[in-house]
Structures are given as structure tokens and as C-alpha cells.
Scaffold this active site. Structure first.
Site, PDB file in Angstrom:
ATOM      1  N   THR A 120       0.733  -0.731   0.205  1.00  0.00           N
ATOM      2  CA  THR A 120      -0.089   0.016   0.212  1.00  0.00           C
ATOM      3  C   THR A 120       0.965   1.508  -0.122  1.00  0.00           C
ATOM      4  OG1 THR A 120      -1.324   0.951   1.302  1.00  0.00           O
ATOM      5  CG2 THR A 120       0.165  -0.045   2.490  1.00  0.00           C
ATOM      6  N   TYR A 147      -1.721   0.092  10.516  1.00  0.00           N
ATOM      7  CA  TYR A 147      -1.973  -0.203   9.237  1.00  0.00           C
ATOM      8  C   TYR A 147      -0.368  -0.362   8.605  1.00  0.00           C
ATOM      9  CZ  TYR A 147      -3.696  -1.052   4.585  1.00  0.00           C
ATOM     10  OH  TYR A 147      -3.472  -1.272   3.395  1.00  0.00           O
TER      11      TYR A 147
HETATM   12  N1  LIG Z   1      -8.375  -1.199  -1.074  1.00  0.00           N
HETATM   13  C1  LIG Z   1      -7.564  -0.643  -0.960  1.00  0.00           C
HETATM   14  O1  LIG Z   1      -7.855   0.807  -1.458  1.00  0.00           O
HETATM   15  C2  LIG Z   1      -6.170  -1.054  -0.596  1.00  0.00           C
HETATM   16  C3  LIG Z   1      -5.052  -0.033  -0.797  1.00  0.00           C
HETATM   17  C4  LIG Z   1      -3.686  -0.692  -0.440  1.00  0.00           C
HETATM   18  C5  LIG Z   1      -3.562  -2.328  -0.748  1.00  0.00           C
HETATM   19  N2  LIG Z   1      -4.636  -2.528   0.056  1.00  0.00           N
HETATM   20  C6  LIG Z   1      -5.256  -4.006   0.341  1.00  0.00           C
HETATM   21  O2  LIG Z   1      -5.539  -4.965  -0.480  1.00  0.00           O
HETATM   22  C7  LIG Z   1      -5.277  -6.106   0.183  1.00  0.00           C
HETATM   23  C8  LIG Z   1      -6.976  -6.572   0.055  1.00  0.00           C
HETATM   24  O3  LIG Z   1      -7.893  -5.303   0.321  1.00  0.00           O
HETATM   25  P1  LIG Z   1      -9.423  -5.316  -0.512  1.00  0.00           P
HETATM   26  O4  LIG Z   1      -9.768  -4.226  -0.379  1.00  0.00           O
HETATM   27  O5  LIG Z   1      -9.641  -6.578  -1.662  1.00  0.00           O
HETATM   28  O6  LIG Z   1      -9.605  -6.394   1.542  1.00  0.00           O
HETATM   29  P2  LIG Z   1     -11.401  -6.846   1.323  1.00  0.00           P
HETATM   30  O7  LIG Z   1     -11.688  -6.909   2.845  1.00  0.00           O
HETATM   31  O8  LIG Z   1     -12.466  -7.079   0.336  1.00  0.00           O
HETATM   32  O9  LIG Z   1     -10.405  -7.978   1.231  1.00  0.00           O
HETATM   33  C9  LIG Z   1      -9.322  -9.267   2.611  1.00  0.00           C
HETATM   34  C10 LIG Z   1     -10.300 -10.405   2.034  1.00  0.00           C
HETATM   35  O10 LIG Z   1      -9.069 -10.838   3.550  1.00  0.00           O
HETATM   36  C11 LIG Z   1      -9.973 -11.795   3.844  1.00  0.00           C
HETATM   37  N3  LIG Z   1      -9.690 -11.993   5.136  1.00  0.00           N
HETATM   38  C12 LIG Z   1      -9.052 -11.438   6.293  1.00  0.00           C
HETATM   39  N4  LIG Z   1      -8.834 -12.067   7.433  1.00  0.00           N
HETATM   40  C13 LIG Z   1      -8.207 -12.930   6.672  1.00  0.00           C
HETATM   41  C14 LIG Z   1      -7.581 -14.484   7.604  1.00  0.00           C
HETATM   42  N5  LIG Z   1      -6.969 -13.987   8.479  1.00  0.00           N
HETATM   43  N6  LIG Z   1      -7.235 -15.443   6.916  1.00  0.00           N
HETATM   44  C15 LIG Z   1      -8.058 -15.820   6.158  1.00  0.00           C
HETATM   45  N7  LIG Z   1      -8.642 -14.356   4.565  1.00  0.00           N
HETATM   46  C16 LIG Z   1      -8.974 -13.487   5.610  1.00  0.00           C
HETATM   47  C17 LIG Z   1     -11.434 -11.065   4.625  1.00  0.00           C
HETATM   48  O11 LIG Z   1     -12.945 -11.911   4.639  1.00  0.00           O
HETATM   49  C18 LIG Z   1     -11.831 -10.784   3.185  1.00  0.00           C
HETATM   50  O12 LIG Z   1     -12.456 -11.543   1.610  1.00  0.00           O
HETATM   51  C19 LIG Z   1      -5.255  -6.539   1.846  1.00  0.00           C
HETATM   52  O13 LIG Z   1      -3.988  -6.118   1.848  1.00  0.00           O
HETATM   53  C20 LIG Z   1      -5.314  -4.496   1.334  1.00  0.00           C
HETATM   54  O14 LIG Z   1      -4.173  -4.042   3.013  1.00  0.00           O
HETATM   55  C21 LIG Z   1      -5.597  -2.387  -0.116  1.00  0.00           C
END
Ligand SMILES: NC(=O)c1ccc[n+]([C@@H]2O[C@H](COP(=O)([O-])OP(=O)(O)OC[C@H]3O[C@@H](n4cnc5c(N)ncnc54)[C@H](O)[C@@H]3O)[C@@H](O)[C@H]2O)c1
Length: 343
Positions: A120, A147
Site C-alpha cells: 500500500t 496499518y
Molecule cells: N482497498 C484499497 O484501497 C487498498 C489499498 C492498498 C492496499 N490494499 C490491500 O489490498 C488487500 C485487499 O484489500 P481489499 O480492499 O480487497 O480488502 P477486503 O477486506 O475486501 O479483502 C480482504 C479479504 O481477506 C479476508 N481475510 C482477512 N483476514 C483473513 C484471514 N486471517 N484468513 C483468511 N482470509 C482473511 C477477508 O475475508 C477478505 O475477503 C489488503 O491486503 C489491503 O491491505 C487495499
């Protein structure tokens, strides 16, 4: 390696992971999703098997790799909400660091070496007071919340595994992920939602409260914060490309994923009002602590290294995909509004 990959997608029932699973399938690969469904949706897993399990459980990850003959891993699973990370740092360190540690241990035990990791822009923290310059990967890494700390620690653990054990890894540092699958299969379905574009769309459609703009006195052209909004389908495509990329002699590379163009919060609100065809109710509020004026990517490294260029560069087009999803979500919290409309 070329040809069909069997890719473990941790967190593949979530927002970015599900779009990536679809993109993998479209590119001829087989996504195997491991998700505990704590924040994801089983209905979002349509392009390969869903294994329900906890990514922090090394044995569960190892079994998944073995049972599905996995040859590569994309690790999305984790906790994502910055504000919550300040209130619950214990959970963030546990999920985000123990999660990646378990994935690495299971990969090493199984002889799987190819990893793509969700990182990120939060690893850069609060760059140069008031700077509006695009951010390159060589900037100091100084996260300002738990985070960002956990994501940077995860990157460093992966880099250490790459050096010591021959893991080949690419960390993709996303800026603001947004938008929805243009075919309407997938979209953002977080509960609670904390991202600007879906919240603005909810406000404009009368499905959510008026929006608060956090700060109108930043040193930006209109005083509101500037961010780099990158479409989720473009992010998904970058992951497919990163599976084949050479991370270089250290076995580890970090790359920004953004468009290189920033939009202010007020510009996003205007785009939502235009796209939805209704004014977006909003009020100006105080700055949130730790919000930098501008976070815009220099995406040059990903453009060269992955031959990746975002296809969505027009804000209205990005917002239109998100609004179409919010009007007709296939699953998630917004579905109740559609069903109550029909009833
Ligand atoms: N959305 C954004 O703008 C953004 C920006 C930068 C980085 N990210 C990173 O991208 C990744 C995905 O983000 P997202 O927006 O799709 O989030 P999201 O919450 O929609 O998806 C994360 C998924 O991980 C699963 N999860 C969480 N803990 C778990 C565990 N212990 N075991 C198994 N599954 C687990 C959740 O059920 C969920 O389906 C994350 O790592 C986030 O830090 C997102």
C-alpha cells in the site's frame, strides 16, 4: 514459467482479490481462493474453488497448496481499515504479519517460490509536508499508523525470505483502489464501507448519510486532499502480469500501482454528482490527523517492469462502474436496498 498457473489467492473473496481471481481465469490460470470470509463474500468466488480457512494457520495454507497443486501465491488476506488499526493494533499485527509469515512458511515447506503481495501507499506515511509531487519507490518508508507499519513489516519479511530462501516476490503498493467489474459481476461490498467513492455514491443516491470532507485548507488547488484513484480491474491485471515479472537479483521488488494523476475529494464529489445525476450531499469538516495533502503515484517502475498501463484514466468512467455496482450489487450489504426497492 509460462502456461497455466495454479494460483493460491488468499483473501480472494474480498474486493481486490475477487477481481484478480476473475482476471487470472480470463488469462487462462486457475485461482484457488483461501478466505475466512470475515470480510469477504462466498458469492464473489466464481472462477475456481473456495477453501474457507485462516491464512494465519500454516498447516491450513500448506494443505491448500498441496491439495490444489498450487505453484504461485497472491496474498491479499488481511485487515485494511486504517482507523481501526489505530484502535486495534493487536489485531492488525496479528492478521497482517502472522498472515504473511504463515504464507511464507507454507510456501517454503511446499517448494513454492512465486509470490505477489498486496502492499500500500501507506508505507510512505506523510511525505514531505505539503508536497504535491508524485511518489516514487525510493522515497523513505515512514508509515504513520499501525496499518502501514504492518504492511512495511510484511514487505521486509518477504524481502528477507527472498534473500535467504529464494522466494521470488513482487510487492504491489496500491494507491486508492476503486471502481467495480465493468461486467457487473463484482464490486466493493465492505461493511462498514470507509472508501470515498462508494460513500459519495451512497450519499448521492440517498442510501447513506451526507459525506464529510475532511479538511478544506490543504495546499491543493481546491483545498481538499488529492489522491490517486486506480481502478480495481487495472489492479487485477497488474497482479496477473506480476506473476511473470522478474523481481531482479534480490528476488524482491516493490512497485507502485496508481495512475499518476491525482483528483481532489471535491473533484470526486463532482464526478459522482455528474455520474449519478444528483447532487452529492456533503459538508466540510476538520482535517483528520495524519492525512497528507496529496498521495499520487509515480507508476513508472510498474509501467516498465510489468508493461502495465491503467486502462481507466477518466474519473467519470471509474465512478460510473462503481455507481452501476451500487445500483445493482450482485451480493453484499447493498443488496438489501435493491431487494427492498423491488418488494
Ligand atoms: N482497498 C484499497 O484501497 C487498498 C489499498 C492498498 C492496499 N490494499 C490491500 O489490498 C488487500 C485487499 O484489500 P481489499 O480492499 O480487497 O480488502 P477486503 O477486506 O475486501 O479483502 C480482504 C479479504 O481477506 C479476508 N481475510 C482477512 N483476514 C483473513 C484471514 N486471517 N484468513 C483468511 N482470509 C482473511 C477477508 O475475508 C477478505 O475477503 C489488503 O491486503 C489491503 O491491505 C487495499
Amino acid at each position: 514459467m509460462s502456461g497455466t498457473r495454479r494460483v493460491l489467492v488468499t483473501g480472494g473473496a474480498g474486493y481486490i482479490g475477487s477481481h484478480t481471481a476473475k482476471a487470472l481465469a480470463r488469462a487462462g490460470h486457475i485461482p484457488i481462493v483461501l478466505d475466512d470470509l470475515s470480510n469477504g463474500h462466498a458469492e464473489a468466488v466464481r472462477w475456481g474453488p473456495l477453501v474457507i480457512g485462516d491464512v494465519r494457520d500454516v498447516e491450513a495454507v500448506r494443505r491448500c497448496i498441496h491439495d490444489h497443486a498450487v505453484d504461485s501465491v497472491i496474498h491479499f488476506a488481511g485487515l485494511i481499515e486504517v482507523g481501526r488499526s489505530v484502535r486495534e493494533p493487536d489485531a492488525f499485527w496479528d492478521y497482517n504479519l502472522n498472515g504473511v509469515a504463515a504464507v511464507l512458511q507454507a510456501m517454503r515447506a511446499s517448494g513454492v517460490s512465486r509470490l505477489v503481495f498486496s502492499s500500500t501507499a501507506a508505507v510512505y506515511g506523510q511525505p514531505e509536508n505539503g508536497s504535491l509531487e508524485p511518489l516514487g519507490e525510493t522515497l523513505p518508508l515512514l508509515p504513520i499508523n499501525p496499518y502501514g507499519d504492518t504492511k512495511l513489516a510484511a514487505e521486509r519479511l518477504i524481502a528477507a525470505y527472498a534473500r535467504a530462501y529464494g522466494i521470488q516476490a513482487t510487492a504491489l503498493r496500491y494507491f486508492n483502489a476503486c471502481g467495480a467489474d465493468p461486467e457487473g459481476d463484482l464490486g466493493e461490498a465492505h461493511d462498514p464501507e470507509s472508501h470515498l467513492i462508494p460513500l459519495a455514491i451512497e450519499a448521492a443516491l440517498g442510501l447513506g448519510p451526507a459525506l464529510t470532507v475532511f479538511g478544506g485548507d490543504f495546499p491543493t488547488p481546491d483545498g481538499s486532499c488529492v489522491r490517486d484513484y486506480v481502478h480495481v480491474s487495472d489492479l487485477a491485471r497488474a497482479h496477473v502480469l506480476a506473476l511473470e515479472a522478474d523481481p531482479g537479483p534480490d528476488g524482491f521488488a516493490a512497485m507502485n500501482l496508481g495512475t499518476g494523476r491525482g483528483y481532489s475529494v471535491l473533484e470526486v464529489i463532482a464526478a459522482v454528482s455528474r455520474t449519478v445525476g444528483r447532487a452529492t450531499p456533503h459538508a466540510m469538516g476538520a482535517r483528520r490527523s495524519g492525512d497528507p495533502a496529496s498521495l499520487v503515484a509515480d507508476p513508472g517502475r510498474a509501467q516498465r517492469g510489468l508493461r502495465w498501463r491503467p486502462r481507466y484514466t477518466d474519473l467519470d468512467e471509474i465512478v460510473a462502474t462503481a455507481a452501476a455496482w451500487r445500483r445493482r450489487p450482485a451480493f453484499g450489504p447493498g443488496l438489501a436496498d435493491v431487494l427492498s426497492e423491488v418488494a
